[in-house]
Design an enzyme around this catalytic site. Structure first.
Site, PDB file in Angstrom:
ATOM      1  CB  SER A  75      18.170  47.580  95.904  1.00  0.00           C
ATOM      2  OG  SER A  75      17.302  48.006  94.858  1.00  0.00           O
ATOM      3  CG  HIS A  76      14.041  43.623  93.697  1.00  0.00           C
ATOM      4  ND1 HIS A  76      13.822  43.793  95.052  1.00  0.00           N
ATOM      5  CD2 HIS A  76      13.401  42.467  93.360  1.00  0.00           C
ATOM      6  CE1 HIS A  76      13.070  42.805  95.497  1.00  0.00           C
ATOM      7  NE2 HIS A  76      12.804  41.989  94.507  1.00  0.00           N
ATOM      8  CB  SER A  77      17.683  48.395  90.919  1.00  0.00           C
ATOM      9  OG  SER A  77      18.518  49.255  90.182  1.00  0.00           O
ATOM     10  CB  SER A  81      11.367  39.155  96.858  1.00  0.00           C
ATOM     11  OG  SER A  81      11.663  40.250  96.020  1.00  0.00           O
TER      12      SER A  81
END
Length: 221
Positions: free
Chosen positions: A9-11, A70
């Site tokens: 995840s981006h987080s 991404s």
């Protein structure tokens, strides 16, 4: 050994939260959270994903769940440099629902292709190892009025899927595959709803007996 999971995840908090949630349904499965950049910011990290591949693979392979495009690109790049890329599959699935379904399948003893299929809510790819088709015959049937406060929500659904997956039988609940976490949850079976279980195959009677015992115990709650 069981198939492991990597959550990309981006987080940081999203990745860790998905792992925490999936672990509630499948506590024995090894899962790695690969969230955020190397300095903890929003984004993805090649090094974190690569470390996740190594940390989650006990030898039976890894299924990877990603949140945004991404993240998939980062996972694909890490896959290109993996020591055993043949044991890694990137799922085309929603990160939360897919992770929970994959974790339950893995804990039920499913192999890599079947865990991937569970995440994506589809049949295993052609050529993947799978149980032999269940023998034809009269169906064993059970009807249960659900007494759980919130019906057949995530935890009891996971118990049902694990139980059904343990038998050489085709098992359905209200017409959907009882071995599919996502399909069981999609039924939205609330308290007071009558759940109709049907099983056919070599162990149909045993499967229904096990589900009846599970229902009597409140599906693990």
């Amino acid at each position: 050994m069981t198939v492991g999971l990597v959550i990309v995840s981006h987080s940081v908090r999203i990745a860790e939260g998905v792992v925490e949630l999936a672990a509630q349904m499948a506590p024995s499965i090894t899962m790695a959270a690969a969230g955020g950049t190397d300095d903890g910011g929003i984004g993805t990290s090649f090094d974190k994903v690569q470390a996740g591949f190594a940390g989650a693979d006990s030898g039976d392979g890894v299924v990877v769940l990603c949140d945004l495009g991404s993240a998939v690109l980062t996972a694909e790049t890490a896959l290109d440099f993996a020591e055993a890329p043949e044991r890694i599959r990137i799922a085309d699935a929603p990160i939360v629902e897919g992770a929970v379904a994959a974790a339950v399948a893995a804990e039920s003893g499913a192999d890599l292709e079947r865990v991937l299929a569970a995440a994506q809510d589809q049949a295993p790819a052609a050529g993947a190892s799978a149980a032999a088709p269940a023998a034809s015959g009269a169906a064993a049937v059970l009807e249960v009025e659900l007494a759980n406060e919130h019906g057949l929500h995530a935890r009891p659904a996971a118990e049902l899927v694990r139980t059904a997956s343990g038998f050489d039988a085709q098992v359905t609940v209200n017409g959907v595959d009882a071995k599919s976490m996502l399909r069981v949850l999609a039924l939205g079976l609330d308290r007071g709803t009558v759940a109709r279980f049907e099983a056919t195959g070599a162990q149909a009677t045993e499967a229904i007996a096990a589900i009846e015992a599970l229902a009597a115990e409140g599906f693990g709650e």
